[in-house]
Design a protein around this motif. Structure first.
Motif, short mmCIF file in Angstrom:
data_model
loop_
_atom_site.label_atom_id
_atom_site.label_comp_id
_atom_site.label_asym_id
_atom_site.label_seq_id
_atom_site.Cartn_x
_atom_site.Cartn_y
_atom_site.Cartn_z
N VAL A 83 28.27 6.71 32.76
CA VAL A 83 29.29 6.39 33.76
C VAL A 83 30.69 6.90 33.41
CG1 VAL A 83 28.01 4.38 34.55
CG2 VAL A 83 29.80 4.10 32.82
N LYS A 84 30.84 7.60 32.30
CA LYS A 84 32.18 8.01 31.87
C LYS A 84 32.86 8.92 32.89
CE LYS A 84 30.62 11.78 28.90
NZ LYS A 84 30.56 12.27 27.54
N THR A 85 32.10 9.73 33.60
CA THR A 85 32.70 10.59 34.63
C THR A 85 33.27 9.75 35.76
OG1 THR A 85 31.12 12.33 34.09
CG2 THR A 85 32.26 12.52 36.19
N LEU A 86 32.55 8.73 36.16
CA LEU A 86 33.05 7.81 37.19
C LEU A 86 34.33 7.13 36.73
CD1 LEU A 86 32.63 6.25 39.88
CD2 LEU A 86 31.26 4.64 38.59
N LEU A 87 34.40 6.83 35.46
CA LEU A 87 35.59 6.18 34.89
C LEU A 87 36.74 7.16 34.68
CD1 LEU A 87 33.74 3.99 32.23
CD2 LEU A 87 34.63 3.24 34.45
N GLY A 88 36.45 8.46 34.80
CA GLY A 88 37.49 9.47 34.68
C GLY A 88 37.90 9.77 33.26
N VAL A 89 36.95 9.63 32.33
CA VAL A 89 37.26 9.86 30.92
C VAL A 89 36.17 10.72 30.28
CG1 VAL A 89 38.57 7.73 30.66
CG2 VAL A 89 36.12 7.72 30.20
N GLU A 90 36.52 11.27 29.12
CA GLU A 90 35.56 12.08 28.35
C GLU A 90 34.86 11.27 27.26
OE1 GLU A 90 34.66 15.31 28.80
OE2 GLU A 90 35.83 15.22 30.65
N ASN A 91 35.55 10.23 26.77
CA ASN A 91 34.98 9.45 25.67
C ASN A 91 35.52 8.02 25.70
OD1 ASN A 91 37.58 9.46 24.28
ND2 ASN A 91 37.12 11.62 23.83
N SER A 92 34.96 7.19 24.84
CA SER A 92 35.32 5.77 24.85
C SER A 92 36.76 5.52 24.40
CB SER A 92 34.34 4.95 24.00
OG SER A 92 34.39 5.36 22.65
N SER A 93 37.28 6.33 23.49
CA SER A 93 38.66 6.11 23.05
C SER A 93 39.65 6.42 24.18
CB SER A 93 38.99 6.92 21.80
OG SER A 93 38.82 8.29 22.03
N GLU A 94 39.35 7.41 24.99
CA GLU A 94 40.20 7.71 26.14
C GLU A 94 40.14 6.55 27.15
OE1 GLU A 94 40.70 11.08 29.66
OE2 GLU A 94 39.19 11.38 28.11
N PHE A 95 38.95 6.01 27.35
CA PHE A 95 38.80 4.87 28.26
C PHE A 95 39.56 3.65 27.74
CE2 PHE A 95 36.25 1.17 29.81
CZ PHE A 95 36.65 1.24 31.13
N LYS A 96 39.46 3.41 26.45
CA LYS A 96 40.18 2.28 25.85
C LYS A 96 41.68 2.43 26.03
CE LYS A 96 36.55 1.30 22.49
NZ LYS A 96 36.16 1.31 21.08
N SER A 97 42.17 3.65 25.91
CA SER A 97 43.60 3.91 26.12
C SER A 97 43.99 3.60 27.56
CB SER A 97 43.95 5.36 25.81
OG SER A 97 43.79 5.62 24.45
N LYS A 98 43.15 4.01 28.51
CA LYS A 98 43.42 3.70 29.92
C LYS A 98 43.40 2.19 30.16
CE LYS A 98 42.15 7.58 32.81
NZ LYS A 98 41.41 7.96 34.01
N LEU A 99 42.43 1.52 29.55
CA LEU A 99 42.35 0.07 29.69
C LEU A 99 43.60 -0.60 29.13
CD1 LEU A 99 38.68 -0.91 28.79
CD2 LEU A 99 39.80 -1.12 31.00
N ASP A 100 44.02 -0.16 27.95
CA ASP A 100 45.21 -0.75 27.33
C ASP A 100 46.44 -0.59 28.23
OD1 ASP A 100 43.80 -1.63 25.12
OD2 ASP A 100 44.27 0.14 23.90
N ALA A 101 46.57 0.58 28.87
CA ALA A 101 47.69 0.82 29.78
C ALA A 101 47.62 -0.12 30.98
CB ALA A 101 47.71 2.27 30.22
N LEU A 102 46.41 -0.31 31.53
CA LEU A 102 46.25 -1.21 32.68
C LEU A 102 46.52 -2.65 32.28
CD1 LEU A 102 43.05 0.23 34.41
CD2 LEU A 102 45.41 0.33 35.24
N ILE A 103 46.06 -3.03 31.11
CA ILE A 103 46.25 -4.39 30.63
C ILE A 103 47.75 -4.66 30.42
CG2 ILE A 103 45.83 -5.93 28.68
CD1 ILE A 103 43.01 -4.54 28.50
N ALA A 104 48.46 -3.66 29.92
CA ALA A 104 49.90 -3.81 29.71
C ALA A 104 50.65 -4.06 31.02
CB ALA A 104 50.46 -2.58 29.01
N LYS A 105 50.15 -3.46 32.11
CA LYS A 105 50.76 -3.69 33.43
C LYS A 105 50.59 -5.14 33.87
CE LYS A 105 50.19 0.81 35.67
NZ LYS A 105 49.50 1.46 36.80
N GLY A 106 49.43 -5.72 33.55
CA GLY A 106 49.14 -7.10 33.94
C GLY A 106 48.57 -7.20 35.35
#
Length: 134
Positions: A83-106
């Motif tokens: 599902v990584k393509t659906l998530l718009g990432v190449e790997n789990s570390s990139e996804f985690k970075s995106k998640l961290d940015a979203l979490i920071a927004k609240g």
């Protein structure tokens, strides 16, 4: 204007007229919780891709409280790879970075006086657990 007319017609003060109309017209082959889950899914995927999607039906979310199968399965490396393509990432570390940015927004979105805010993505996804299991 539509909200006022609908509330007057139905004799009830709805929090969200559009969501009520959608939920009252769910076809028999689809369960309401599936429609709400799909709406929330579009919202979270939209957040990951910087696409604005507002899940009008989120207030009817009674089934997916902390349990969202798609996101629960992200702990699996195999599922993440699928599902990584659906998530718009190449790997789990990139996804985690995106998640961290979203979490920071609240969780700042939602209707005023409407069953709370839309759950933030970390309500369903623990960034540390992503792709952590075989």
């Amino acid at each position: 204007m539509l909200d006022h007319y609908y509330k007057k017609l139905k004799g009830k003060n709805y929090d969200n007229v559009h969501a009520d109309v959608i939920m009252s017209r769910v076809p028999e082959f689809l369960q309401k919780h599936e429609l709400v889950a799909g709406d929330l899914f579009c919202y979270y995927i939209g957040q990951l891709h910087d696409i604005d999607w507002f899940p009008m039906t989120y207030g009817y979310n009674t089934r997916n409280r902390g349990d969202f199968e798609f996101f629960n399965r992200l702990v699996s490396k195999r599922h993440f790879a699928k599902v990584k393509t659906l998530l718009g990432v190449e790997n789990s570390s990139e996804f985690k970075s995106k998640l961290d940015a979203l979490i920071a927004k609240g969780a700042d979105r939602g209707y005023a006086n409407y069953r709370g805010k839309i759950p933030a993505i970390d309500y369903y996804v623990n960034p540390e657990a992503v792709a952590s299991q075989i």
